[in-house]
Design a protein around this motif. Structure first.
Motif, short mmCIF file in Angstrom:
data_model
loop_
_atom_site.label_atom_id
_atom_site.label_comp_id
_atom_site.label_asym_id
_atom_site.label_seq_id
_atom_site.Cartn_x
_atom_site.Cartn_y
_atom_site.Cartn_z
N TYR A 13 0.90 -1.15 0.00
CA TYR A 13 0.00 0.00 0.00
C TYR A 13 0.94 1.20 0.00
O TYR A 13 2.05 1.09 0.53
CB TYR A 13 -0.87 0.00 1.26
CG TYR A 13 -1.71 -1.23 1.42
CD1 TYR A 13 -2.93 -1.36 0.76
CD2 TYR A 13 -1.28 -2.28 2.20
CE1 TYR A 13 -3.70 -2.50 0.89
CE2 TYR A 13 -2.06 -3.43 2.35
CZ TYR A 13 -3.26 -3.53 1.69
OH TYR A 13 -4.02 -4.66 1.82
N ASN A 38 -1.04 -9.52 14.14
CA ASN A 38 -1.77 -8.45 13.49
C ASN A 38 -0.83 -7.65 12.61
O ASN A 38 0.27 -7.31 13.04
CB ASN A 38 -2.34 -7.50 14.55
CG ASN A 38 -3.82 -7.69 14.72
OD1 ASN A 38 -4.50 -8.11 13.78
ND2 ASN A 38 -4.31 -7.41 15.89
N SER A 43 -4.65 -10.56 5.75
CA SER A 43 -5.79 -10.04 4.97
C SER A 43 -5.34 -9.60 3.58
O SER A 43 -6.07 -9.79 2.60
CB SER A 43 -6.43 -8.84 5.67
OG SER A 43 -6.97 -9.24 6.89
N LYS A 47 -6.76 -10.89 -0.03
CA LYS A 47 -7.25 -9.99 -1.08
C LYS A 47 -6.49 -10.22 -2.39
O LYS A 47 -7.07 -10.07 -3.47
CB LYS A 47 -7.15 -8.54 -0.64
CG LYS A 47 -8.24 -8.21 0.36
CD LYS A 47 -8.10 -6.84 0.95
CE LYS A 47 -9.04 -6.72 2.15
NZ LYS A 47 -8.61 -5.72 3.10
N GLN A 76 -14.30 -11.63 6.75
CA GLN A 76 -14.29 -11.32 8.17
C GLN A 76 -15.58 -10.63 8.57
O GLN A 76 -16.14 -9.89 7.79
CB GLN A 76 -13.12 -10.37 8.43
CG GLN A 76 -12.10 -10.93 9.36
CD GLN A 76 -10.98 -9.94 9.57
OE1 GLN A 76 -11.20 -8.77 9.84
NE2 GLN A 76 -9.78 -10.43 9.44
N GLU A 79 -16.18 -7.15 7.68
CA GLU A 79 -16.37 -6.78 6.28
C GLU A 79 -17.74 -7.15 5.74
O GLU A 79 -18.02 -6.98 4.56
CB GLU A 79 -15.25 -7.41 5.43
CG GLU A 79 -13.90 -6.88 5.86
CD GLU A 79 -12.75 -7.22 4.94
OE1 GLU A 79 -13.00 -7.73 3.84
OE2 GLU A 79 -11.61 -6.97 5.34
P1 ADP Z 1 -7.18 -7.96 10.39
O1 ADP Z 1 -8.16 -8.25 11.49
O2 ADP Z 1 -7.17 -8.92 9.29
O3 ADP Z 1 -5.83 -7.64 10.93
P2 ADP Z 1 -7.42 -5.18 10.15
O4 ADP Z 1 -8.26 -4.89 11.34
O5 ADP Z 1 -5.94 -4.98 10.18
O6 ADP Z 1 -7.73 -6.67 9.69
O7 ADP Z 1 -7.97 -4.39 8.92
C1 ADP Z 1 -9.34 -4.29 8.65
C2 ADP Z 1 -9.48 -3.52 7.34
O8 ADP Z 1 -8.79 -2.28 7.39
C3 ADP Z 1 -8.89 -4.28 6.17
O9 ADP Z 1 -9.77 -4.16 5.06
C4 ADP Z 1 -7.57 -3.60 5.88
O10 ADP Z 1 -7.23 -3.62 4.51
C5 ADP Z 1 -7.81 -2.19 6.35
N1 ADP Z 1 -6.58 -1.63 6.92
C6 ADP Z 1 -5.71 -2.25 7.75
N2 ADP Z 1 -4.67 -1.46 8.03
C7 ADP Z 1 -4.89 -0.30 7.37
C8 ADP Z 1 -4.15 0.93 7.26
N3 ADP Z 1 -2.97 1.13 7.85
N4 ADP Z 1 -4.69 1.89 6.47
C9 ADP Z 1 -5.84 1.69 5.86
N5 ADP Z 1 -6.57 0.58 5.92
C10 ADP Z 1 -6.10 -0.42 6.67
#
Ligand code: ADP
Ligand code: ADP
Length: 225
Positions: A13, A38, A43, A47, A76, A79
């Motif tokens: 990203y 984490n 994730s 994707k 999840q 989502e």
């Molecule tokens: P997980 O429980 O799989 O770790 P997260 O809680 O990290 O998922 O992320 C949830 C959503 O937020 C995902 O769709 C992810 O792509 C998005 N996301 C995670 N980190 C960031 C970030 N730094 N900036 C923007 N979006 C994020």
């Protein structure tokens, strides 16, 4: 028979490398758990496999009679859209939509196919209930039935057990294990719970931006990852 092959996959990203040089293979009939802290890229990898986020470099390829549009996906909880269809039946039926484009339902109608999967998960008696009113465990059964509408080959399950009590979790692991062993559905499951992952899965992919372990559960237990 190899169904999914990830070779040197890097995904980013803007300023973050979310996944670095990740390689692994999934064979028909595998039950692979993807674990890691984490932010380790679980994730992002999901994707990439679904084709929702492009890979920066490397390749993600399907083979062995599986294509990307034949993956059954259980997203999840966070989502799941709030505007999810009202009834359990409609939620399950919505899993047929992608599949219809290319793959037949063995001569069955979408409705019959959805009913088959409701029965398979033991939820046909609640088919007219509202999805939003169900318990967490029942909701996950509905989402599993929905994912199965899209595939008999490969399920991608993103944290399907999170937030459920131990009894309900055990039942879901049992169902997922049966789909794997009795119906030969390949399982890829993201899990926070490493102790359950090693109990139920046959292979582990441990991520920490890159791959820190990939292989059989018994070798994972003997490793110091
Ligand atoms: P997980 O429980 O799989 O770790 P997260 O809680 O990290 O998922 O992320 C949830 C959503 O937020 C995902 O769709 C992810 O792509 C998005 N996301 C995670 N980190 C960031 C970030 N730094 N900036 C923007 N979006 C994020
Ligand atoms: P996990 O699912 O293992 O928690 P993620 O794939 O959600 O890991 O995240 C991997 C890395 O990518 C983290 O550093 C996270 O903050 C970042 N990330 C995830 N989604 C986004 C996003 N949409 N935009 C920016 N950074 C993101």
């Amino acid at each position: 028979m190899v169904q999914l092959s990830c070779k040197n996959v890097t995904m980013t990203y803007e300023n973050t490398v979310a996944l670095k040089d990740v390689s692994f293979e999934v064979q028909a009939g595998d039950y692979l758990c993807i674990v890691g802290e984490n932010g380790s890229g679980k994730s992002t990898l999901i994707k990439g496999i679904l084709g929702l986020t492009p890979v920066k470099s490397g390749t993600i390829a399907f083979s062995g009679g599986v294509s990307r549009d034949e993956i059954g996906y259980l997203p999840q909880q966070t989502e799941i859209q709030r505007n999810f269809p009202a009834s359990v039946y409609e939620v399950v039926l919505s899993g047929c939509l992608n599949r219809m484009k290319r793959h037949p339902f063995y001569g069955k109608s979408q409705r019959q196919w959805a009913m088959d999967n409701l029965k398979r998960l033991g939820i046909e008696q609640i088919k007219n209930k509202s999805y939003q009113d169900l318990s967490g465990g029942q909701q996950q059964r509905v989402l599993l039935a929905r994912a199965l509408c899209a595939t008999e080959k490969m399920l991608l399950l993103d944290e399907p057990i999170t937030g459920l009590d131990p009894i309900v979790s055990g039942e879901l692991y049992e169902i997922i294990g049966q789909l794997n062993r009795q119906s030969s559905v390949t399982i890829l499951m993201v899990s926070h719970d490493v102790s359950c992952a090693v109990k139920y899965a046959t292979k582990i992919l441990h991520l920490s931006a890159g791959v820190s372990f990939f292989g059989d559960v018994k070798d994972y237990l003997e490793s110091d990852v």
